[in-house]
Design an enzyme around this catalytic site. Structure first.
Site, PDB file in Angstrom:
ATOM      1  N   CYS A 165      -0.531   2.929  -6.718  1.00 60.75           N
ATOM      2  CA  CYS A 165      -1.528   2.461  -5.756  1.00 60.75           C
ATOM      3  C   CYS A 165      -1.791   1.022  -6.158  1.00 60.75           C
ATOM      4  CB  CYS A 165      -2.807   3.286  -5.844  1.00 60.75           C
ATOM      5  SG  CYS A 165      -4.195   2.560  -4.925  1.00 60.75           S
ATOM      6  N   CYS A 201       0.871  -1.175   0.000  1.00 61.08           N
ATOM      7  CA  CYS A 201       0.000   0.000   0.000  1.00 61.08           C
ATOM      8  C   CYS A 201       0.907   1.224   0.000  1.00 61.08           C
ATOM      9  CB  CYS A 201      -0.887  -0.007   1.247  1.00 61.08           C
ATOM     10  SG  CYS A 201      -1.902   1.477   1.392  1.00 61.08           S
TER      11      CYS A 201
END
Ligand code: DGL
Length: 260
Positions: free
Chosen positions: A189, A74
């Protein structure tokens, strides 16, 4: 702890793009996937509150599950808390995920690179420092997307995504300047690779969409302590901080070999 599971942590389902690669490289390991979906999306969180939340959460995860290594697929979390996690839990190895700006700067031919990420990742000092350190000879455009992570989650669960919405979010990545065009878009992302086909389809011209999932899995493999015994039998598990997931999510994670 060397026999503990490989823990992968994300705000939601994006880290599954990295789990896929990690499984290929570490087939003999057990995996524990943790989705902090009670706090999804991370992209709009205020930095201090998100930092405290994640550091506290990891205290519990490490104590309860004794992982062999912690991967954080992440960008929004890694660019904020990697240093804090290493300081708080010095006995644990953390493998972060940060925007692939260095490889993009090495590969670009036009010198125009875009970094597509959450609003959180785009505003981090960490991201700005990566650009200064590795891409000073390029023109790097940071594009913060408010909706793409949630669009990716909807697509995963329901198999449908509004292509116009994807196009609206990715359009600012495409820059034309003095006869040159953006030739690399960094997918910063972990949710975004799930929408890569739609991004390709709706792009105004072909670019290289850089997905660092395999590189992250390789890094984890290089740091993984060797196993002293055999991994316990049984399916890999997934934990959702918002509690038991709905039927669509359960079916989805089963497809990734995970049980809630
Ligand atoms: N998957 C995440 C990332 O790599 C964050 C998505 C979100 O929670 O906004 O940045």
């Amino acid at each position: 702890m060397s026999d503990g599971p490989v823990l992968l942590f994300d705000s939601g389902l994006g880290g599954l793009t990295v789990l896929r690669e990690a499984r290929v490289l570490m087939p003999e390991r057990r995996f524990l996937y943790v989705a902090d979906n009670a706090a999804f999306p991370y992209g709009n969180w205020e930095e201090e509150a998100l930092r405290d939340r994640i550091v506290t959460l990891f205290g519990r995860l490490i104590e309860e599950h004794r992982p062999s290594i912690c991967m954080i697929p992440c960008n929004t979390a890694s660019t904020l808390v990697l240093g804090d996690l290493r300081a708080a839990y010095p006995g644990m190895s953390f493998v972060g995920t940060v925007p692939a700006i260095k490889p993009a700067a090495e590969r670009t031919r036009s010198g125009l690179v875009s970094v597509l990420a959450t609003p959180g990742t785009v505003k981090r000092q960490y991201t700005r420092d990566l650009i200064t350190q590795w891409a000073s000879k390029c023109e790097v455009h940071l594009v913060g997307s408010v909706h793409l992570a949630a669009l990716a989650e909807d697509y995963l669960r329901n198999g449908f995504v509004d292509e116009n919405a994807v196009q609206t979010e990715t359009a600012p990545c495409f820059i034309e300047r003095d006869g040159r065009r953006t030739d690399i878009v960094v997918l910063a992302c972990t949710h975004y690779p799930f929408l890569a086909n739609r991004m390709r389809k709706t792009a105004p011209w072909p670019v290289d969409w850089l997905d660092p999932a395999e590189a992250i899995a390789r890094r984890a493999l290089s740091l993984l302590p060797s196993q002293s015994g055999e991994a316990p039998d049984g399916p890999d598990r997934a934990i959702f901080t918002a509690g038991a997931p709905d039927a669509a999510t359960r079916a989805l994670i089963r497809g990734f070999g995970l049980r809630a």
